[in-house]
Design a protein around this motif. Structure first.
Motif, PDB file in Angstrom:
ATOM      1  N   THR A 126       3.841  10.409 -15.103  1.00  0.00           N
ATOM      2  CA  THR A 126       4.527  11.690 -15.306  1.00  0.00           C
ATOM      3  C   THR A 126       5.395  12.080 -14.114  1.00  0.00           C
ATOM      4  N   VAL A 127       5.231  11.381 -13.010  1.00  0.00           N
ATOM      5  CA  VAL A 127       5.966  11.766 -11.799  1.00  0.00           C
ATOM      6  C   VAL A 127       7.415  11.299 -11.871  1.00  0.00           C
ATOM      7  N   ASN A 128       8.312  12.213 -11.637  1.00  0.00           N
ATOM      8  CA  ASN A 128       9.745  11.901 -11.582  1.00  0.00           C
ATOM      9  C   ASN A 128      10.059  11.341 -10.195  1.00  0.00           C
ATOM     10  N   ASP A 163       0.859  -1.194   0.000  1.00  0.00           N
ATOM     11  CA  ASP A 163       0.000   0.000   0.000  1.00  0.00           C
ATOM     12  C   ASP A 163       0.888   1.235   0.000  1.00  0.00           C
ATOM     13  N   LEU A 216       0.575  12.679  -1.637  1.00  0.00           N
ATOM     14  CA  LEU A 216      -0.212  11.620  -2.269  1.00  0.00           C
ATOM     15  C   LEU A 216      -1.124  12.184  -3.351  1.00  0.00           C
ATOM     16  N   VAL A 217      -1.831  13.245  -3.020  1.00  0.00           N
ATOM     17  CA  VAL A 217      -2.747  13.830  -3.997  1.00  0.00           C
ATOM     18  C   VAL A 217      -1.969  14.269  -5.234  1.00  0.00           C
ATOM     19  N   GLY A 218      -0.807  14.804  -5.023  1.00  0.00           N
ATOM     20  CA  GLY A 218      -0.048  15.309  -6.162  1.00  0.00           C
ATOM     21  C   GLY A 218       0.566  14.213  -7.003  1.00  0.00           C
ATOM     22  N   VAL A 219       0.563  13.039  -6.497  1.00  0.00           N
ATOM     23  CA  VAL A 219       1.338  11.979  -7.128  1.00  0.00           C
ATOM     24  C   VAL A 219       0.452  10.902  -7.747  1.00  0.00           C
ATOM     25  N   LEU A 220      -0.741  10.786  -7.207  1.00  0.00           N
ATOM     26  CA  LEU A 220      -1.591   9.692  -7.667  1.00  0.00           C
ATOM     27  C   LEU A 220      -1.985   9.868  -9.124  1.00  0.00           C
ATOM     28  N   PRO A 221      -2.207   8.768  -9.795  1.00  0.00           N
ATOM     29  CA  PRO A 221      -2.731   8.865 -11.171  1.00  0.00           C
ATOM     30  C   PRO A 221      -4.169   9.371 -11.122  1.00  0.00           C
ATOM     31  N   GLY A 232       1.462   1.113 -11.143  1.00  0.00           N
ATOM     32  CA  GLY A 232       0.398   2.058 -11.452  1.00  0.00           C
ATOM     33  C   GLY A 232      -0.068   2.858 -10.259  1.00  0.00           C
ATOM     34  N   GLU A 233       0.647   2.777  -9.164  1.00  0.00           N
ATOM     35  CA  GLU A 233       0.227   3.548  -7.987  1.00  0.00           C
ATOM     36  C   GLU A 233       0.635   5.008  -8.097  1.00  0.00           C
TER      37      GLU A 233
END
Lengths: 215, 215, 215, 215
Positions: free
Chosen positions: C146-148, C80, C184-189, C141-142
């Motif tokens: 686009t996240v570096n 998780d 988390l919000v900024g990173v999630l798909p 896929g978590e």
DNA sequence: GAGTAACCGAGACGGTACGTCACGTCTTCTG
DNA sequence: CAGAAGACGTGACGTACCGTCTCGGTTACTC
């Protein structure tokens, strides 16, 4: 060199010799200050603990290694003062003029408690015996009565010390012979003329001594 | 003691004196080995860094503190050898028999590279001058030709070294006078009889020397 | 902390602990610069020599004392991501926000060769493991493609560093929870809409990102 | 940088610049600890006294040399939060990611009295202004009400600090853009659905946050 | 134009910490 | 119990840096 108890594993006597040899060699090579016990132990293929089992300190080790008197005769007494003096000076030169001995003397004197350790053991005993020998010579008339035996004693080791420390002259047989000649001449009783002149003036001035000798 | 350039803040000369005084006092009190630079600095109310700014090492400090020659005359040359010899021995005793000097000599000789530093500077220079003085005396006929001046030089400092190191005799004026008398008598030319007897036998044996003197 | 051989007297393990404890306490009290090894030794009832037997320098001691990883799990991986990220940040806050840790990080970075010593040992290893964990999350896929992950990794320790160095905010559980939520919000798909909008514009401008999110 | 009185010879302004330049160069080359004032003085062709005439200590010099704010705008406020955030992070990266800045931050934090000196001057002022800017954004509805502005502030400098300290990632424009995107997405208000879901659960668990975002 | 106050360079000063080395003791393991 | 190995406390050594002070000498404002 400390005693060891009778029971238990005996000490490795080859170590004793190896430590002493290493000490003398390193003293000559590096001097007292730059000779560490670790270096001695390494050269003797052992450890410092083994050294401390045998000697109480660095200075004690050096003193016993360099000035071990294997029951040597420290005083010559054949009855012939001239010969005995020469012999004693020769012995002293063998004892004091080695490089290791120079380093050892300097090192031991630079240590704080050298008074008790060093002098009371060997040097003082030797001095005492030399003094007695000279006193006997005086009583036997071999030395002029005006000669202070304390001064005379300082003429045996002293010049050698100076030569060894300054490193100027190389002390060979000829050098020692010259030294003995000067001391002997300066010390021998000069017969009736000498006795009268000095008794007349008591402690005469140096120039009057010169006059007396010339006669 | 290193030179200092003209520019920049000049050194505090009171510090120089305080450090030298502290060094001499502590040498006498504790000996070379147990005298730390920190103790010197504390007694002189300064720090070890100030000491290292002036001298390169402990040994250098000790050498310059104890054997500073403030342009002293190291050799007496009045023309009268007897008097000059006495003077030089007296000077030497003042120089060598102080407690600080004894500790300094021992300490410096226990250091490794003392050869270059110490001897080349003051002691060697003094020795050279003494040797020259004695050589002149020989040429002037004040000293017997058979006397080795190297040996004679060792008779000036040597006995004092022995006395100072062994600590047995206290070197006072009388002791020095006795020493001078022995040396002088042993060194003076003995007139025609001496010349003939020694020239006949060359380097005569010690017992023959004894005979020659008795005549 | 250097290895020690099997032979010889073993190290006093109580000393190791005492030195480490003293180091951490003094780091927190005085900071890196004003913490002397002598003070550490005194508080640990030992000497600086014992410290130098164990660590090669002040920086080495501090690094191993503050960031010793007793085989800790440096990366959480329960599957998780949300929970794991929260766990890792919480761990990081425990590691970095202690007063001793702040002082240690600053001190070590102020030293010259800290690069090789410090980073290669613990920090770099931890970073590597974190990077791998994040890479796995991306593949699962978590995390949005686009996240570096390098940027994301800097979001775990970075905010804590800022808080600890500036000393403004006190990092408590609520603070950490807020941080985790933002990350988390900024990173999630963001689902299909996100995929289409960003694929349409490629590296969209920031304002277009804003638009996309609002939908 | 201390004031100077109006009378007397004025300071050589070229020295000020030379000292600052030398400080920055040496900080980058050697780090804070191994940069001595003597080396700075030498490179600036002056002396340490001239430095101490201008700054009160090494740390003061470093702080003013590296973080001199020549009246710069430390906070962007164009009304567009996304653009302003990007601008502020870009500015921060220019300020924090220089090698000299990394060394300076570490060095200043390793000093004891860094609290008063450093933070009160520039950093604290900047933080205050950033906090106010973010607070205005929150009131304007540009930031979700659930976002803690203290946390958000730590997201501007923090990741850059981490990147600079660890030296892992090279912070270029793309890296910064990625960072800004993550922060913006995590921070923006999410519309009615967000408001209702979070108001329903209050401080929702992280997994519920995830659900909310997916919608 | 003379005074004066502060600058400049150079370098010594006290103080503190660092890291190394040696000494002499103590503790473990091995024979 | 000796020997090898090495850790231990103690304490000196020599170096480096910091921040201050004191020189001789110079430069620009002030009276």
């Amino acid at each position: 060199m400390e005693e060891q108890s009778r029971v238990g594993r005996p000490r490795d006597t080859r170590l004793d010799a190896a430590i002493v040899d290493a000490t003398i060699a390193l003293l000559a090579e590096r001097g007292y200050r730059e000779m560490s016990l670790a270096a001695i132990a390494e050269r003797a293929s052992t450890t410092t603990a083994a050294i401390y089992r045998r000697w109480g300190s660095k200075s004690e080790l050096v003193a016993s290694a360099v000035f071990r008197t294997d029951g040597d005769d420290v005083v010559a007494d054949t009855g012939d003062l001239a010969a005995d003096l020469a012999t004693m000076i020769r012995w002293a030169s063998e004892k004091l003029c080695r490089p290791a001995a120079v380093a050892a003397i300097a090192g031991l004197l630079s240590e704080p408690r050298s008074d008790r350790r060093l002098r009371t053991s060997s040097a003082a005993a030797a001095s005492q015996m030399v003094a007695e020998r000279l006193e006997r010579a005086k009583e036997a008339g071999e030395i002029a009565e005006t000669v202070n035996t304390s001064v005379l004693a300082s003429l045996i080791d002293g010049p050698l010390l100076h030569a060894a420390f300054s490193g100027v002259a190389d002390v060979d047989d000829e050098w020692i012979e010259d030294l003995v000649r000067i001391i002997l001449v300066g010390v021998l009783p000069l017969g009736p003329s000498e006795a009268s002149s000095t008794s007349a003036s008591g402690r005469s001035s140096l120039s009057s001594v010169k006059e007396a000798v010339r006669q």
